[in-house]
Design a protein around this motif. Structure first.
Motif, PDB file in Angstrom:
ATOM      1  N   VAL A 144       0.832  -1.209   0.000  1.00  0.00           N
ATOM      2  CA  VAL A 144       0.000   0.000   0.000  1.00  0.00           C
ATOM      3  C   VAL A 144       0.864   1.255   0.000  1.00  0.00           C
ATOM      4  O   VAL A 144       0.594   2.211  -0.737  1.00  0.00           O
ATOM      5  CB  VAL A 144      -0.947  -0.004   1.222  1.00  0.00           C
ATOM      6  CG1 VAL A 144      -1.672   1.332   1.344  1.00  0.00           C
ATOM      7  CG2 VAL A 144      -1.959  -1.136   1.113  1.00  0.00           C
ATOM      8  N   VAL A 145       1.919   1.264   0.801  1.00  0.00           N
ATOM      9  CA  VAL A 145       2.788   2.444   0.904  1.00  0.00           C
ATOM     10  C   VAL A 145       3.523   2.699  -0.409  1.00  0.00           C
ATOM     11  O   VAL A 145       3.606   3.845  -0.881  1.00  0.00           O
ATOM     12  CB  VAL A 145       3.786   2.273   2.065  1.00  0.00           C
ATOM     13  CG1 VAL A 145       4.860   3.351   2.014  1.00  0.00           C
ATOM     14  CG2 VAL A 145       3.053   2.331   3.398  1.00  0.00           C
ATOM     15  N   VAL A 146       4.060   1.645  -1.013  1.00  0.00           N
ATOM     16  CA  VAL A 146       4.789   1.819  -2.276  1.00  0.00           C
ATOM     17  C   VAL A 146       3.854   2.319  -3.369  1.00  0.00           C
ATOM     18  O   VAL A 146       4.219   3.196  -4.170  1.00  0.00           O
ATOM     19  CB  VAL A 146       5.463   0.490  -2.687  1.00  0.00           C
ATOM     20  CG1 VAL A 146       6.032   0.583  -4.101  1.00  0.00           C
ATOM     21  CG2 VAL A 146       6.575   0.145  -1.709  1.00  0.00           C
ATOM     22  N   GLY A 147       2.632   1.783  -3.408  1.00  0.00           N
ATOM     23  CA  GLY A 147       1.664   2.268  -4.383  1.00  0.00           C
ATOM     24  C   GLY A 147       1.288   3.718  -4.142  1.00  0.00           C
ATOM     25  O   GLY A 147       1.173   4.514  -5.084  1.00  0.00           O
ATOM     26  N   ASN A 200      -3.163  -0.439 -12.919  1.00  0.00           N
ATOM     27  CA  ASN A 200      -1.898   0.292 -12.999  1.00  0.00           C
ATOM     28  C   ASN A 200      -1.988   1.687 -12.377  1.00  0.00           C
ATOM     29  O   ASN A 200      -1.279   2.611 -12.785  1.00  0.00           O
ATOM     30  CB  ASN A 200      -1.416   0.412 -14.455  1.00  0.00           C
ATOM     31  CG  ASN A 200      -1.087  -0.932 -15.064  1.00  0.00           C
ATOM     32  OD1 ASN A 200      -0.471  -1.776 -14.431  1.00  0.00           O
ATOM     33  ND2 ASN A 200      -1.518  -1.144 -16.301  1.00  0.00           N
ATOM     34  N   ALA A 201      -2.828   1.814 -11.391  1.00  0.00           N
ATOM     35  CA  ALA A 201      -2.991   3.100 -10.716  1.00  0.00           C
ATOM     36  C   ALA A 201      -1.978   3.250  -9.590  1.00  0.00           C
ATOM     37  O   ALA A 201      -1.369   2.278  -9.138  1.00  0.00           O
ATOM     38  CB  ALA A 201      -4.409   3.221 -10.160  1.00  0.00           C
ATOM     39  N   ALA A 202      -1.799   4.495  -9.150  1.00  0.00           N
ATOM     40  CA  ALA A 202      -0.851   4.767  -8.072  1.00  0.00           C
ATOM     41  C   ALA A 202      -1.169   6.136  -7.483  1.00  0.00           C
ATOM     42  O   ALA A 202      -1.920   6.926  -8.060  1.00  0.00           O
ATOM     43  CB  ALA A 202       0.584   4.730  -8.586  1.00  0.00           C
ATOM     44  N   GLY A 203      -0.581   6.407  -6.312  1.00  0.00           N
ATOM     45  CA  GLY A 203      -0.673   7.733  -5.737  1.00  0.00           C
ATOM     46  C   GLY A 203      -1.663   7.854  -4.596  1.00  0.00           C
ATOM     47  O   GLY A 203      -2.546   7.019  -4.413  1.00  0.00           O
ATOM     48  N   ILE A 249      -4.953  -4.328   5.186  1.00  0.00           N
ATOM     49  CA  ILE A 249      -3.907  -4.432   6.204  1.00  0.00           C
ATOM     50  C   ILE A 249      -4.413  -5.158   7.453  1.00  0.00           C
ATOM     51  O   ILE A 249      -3.842  -6.183   7.857  1.00  0.00           O
ATOM     52  CB  ILE A 249      -3.330  -3.048   6.542  1.00  0.00           C
ATOM     53  CG1 ILE A 249      -2.689  -2.432   5.296  1.00  0.00           C
ATOM     54  CG2 ILE A 249      -2.309  -3.154   7.678  1.00  0.00           C
ATOM     55  CD1 ILE A 249      -2.248  -0.987   5.469  1.00  0.00           C
ATOM     56  N   PRO A 250      -5.495  -4.674   8.114  1.00  0.00           N
ATOM     57  CA  PRO A 250      -5.996  -5.437   9.267  1.00  0.00           C
ATOM     58  C   PRO A 250      -6.529  -6.803   8.875  1.00  0.00           C
ATOM     59  O   PRO A 250      -6.489  -7.747   9.677  1.00  0.00           O
ATOM     60  CB  PRO A 250      -7.100  -4.542   9.841  1.00  0.00           C
ATOM     61  CG  PRO A 250      -7.523  -3.666   8.712  1.00  0.00           C
ATOM     62  CD  PRO A 250      -6.271  -3.437   7.912  1.00  0.00           C
ATOM     63  N   ALA A 251      -7.018  -6.941   7.642  1.00  0.00           N
ATOM     64  CA  ALA A 251      -7.517  -8.242   7.193  1.00  0.00           C
ATOM     65  C   ALA A 251      -6.384  -9.265   7.160  1.00  0.00           C
ATOM     66  O   ALA A 251      -6.540 -10.399   7.630  1.00  0.00           O
ATOM     67  CB  ALA A 251      -8.153  -8.129   5.811  1.00  0.00           C
ATOM     68  N   ALA A 252      -5.227  -8.879   6.612  1.00  0.00           N
ATOM     69  CA  ALA A 252      -4.086  -9.797   6.571  1.00  0.00           C
ATOM     70  C   ALA A 252      -3.631 -10.153   7.978  1.00  0.00           C
ATOM     71  O   ALA A 252      -3.288 -11.307   8.256  1.00  0.00           O
ATOM     72  CB  ALA A 252      -2.937  -9.165   5.788  1.00  0.00           C
TER      73      ALA A 252
END
Length: 203
Positions: free
Chosen positions: A66-69, A79-82, A98-101
């Motif tokens: 999530v952070v890198v995206g 192919n979205a980002a930001g 994140i909490p799901a994982a």
């Protein structure tokens, strides 16, 4: 677990590998449905991370993705980002991963502590991801689009069946991985992995 073990080479490598796998899952052709929410294999990859790595490493892999995206690498669906994606209708689902994982990994570890990680047990652990993701994603979607919670829930309901199917596939893959690498996951949520114990013994 000490920060030294948390930041061990094997743990960092596993987190990076599964973050890359989540990113790669978005390359599979997908269908975009209501309000720009894509039907992709992200859920499968997120659940697999939790089932294989346990709570904190699984959540760390998703967080890295999530952070890198958000930083601008086009690894989100389509192919979205930001940061604009996180602020948009799909942002809640990304954050909810994140909490799901973490919860999937936590349940999987608890199941392993009591019984072996059979396919049915892994499926049950994986299914807990669905209410967590939607508990974050649906209110977020409602807020951004102006839909009521009921309308947003109805709009997202077709995805839930697909997500359940992806959980079964992820559990099947996790079952194969755990048979090949039975020490990949710790025996309880606070126990070091076999790799960490070995590193501590040789330090």
């Amino acid at each position: 677990m000490s920060s030294r073990h948390i930041l061990s080479g094997p743990n960092i490598a596993l987190i990076a590998v599964f973050a890359a796998f989540i990113a790669a899952s978005t390359l599979v052709p997908e269908v975009t449905l209501a309000f720009g929410v894509p039907f992709s294999l992200q859920t499968l990859a997120v659940v697999l991370a939790g089932l294989c790595l346990g709570p904190w490493r699984g959540a760390a892999a998703v967080t890295l993705y999530v952070v890198v995206g958000a930083a601008g690498l086009p690894i989100y669906a389509n192919n979205a980002a930001g940061l604009a994606i996180l602020a948009g209708p799909t942002g809640g689902f990304l954050v909810g991963f994140i909490p799901a994982a973490w919860l999937v990994g936590y349940v999987a570890v608890l199941v392993r502590k009591r019984i072996r990680l059979s396919l049915p047990a892994l499926i049950i652990a994986g299914l807990v991801s669905i209410p967590v993701v939607y508990a974050v994603g649906i209110p977020w979607l409602s807020q951004i689009t102006g839909l009521t919670l009921g309308q947003a829930t109805v709009a997202m309901s077709p995805f839930m069946i697909g997500d359940a199917i992806k959980v079964v596939i992820a559990a099947s893959l996790a079952s194969i991985i755990h048979r090949a690498y039975p020490q990949l996951m710790p025996a309880n949520p606070v126990q070091k992995t076999a790799v960490d114990v070995e590193e501590a013994a040789t330090a």
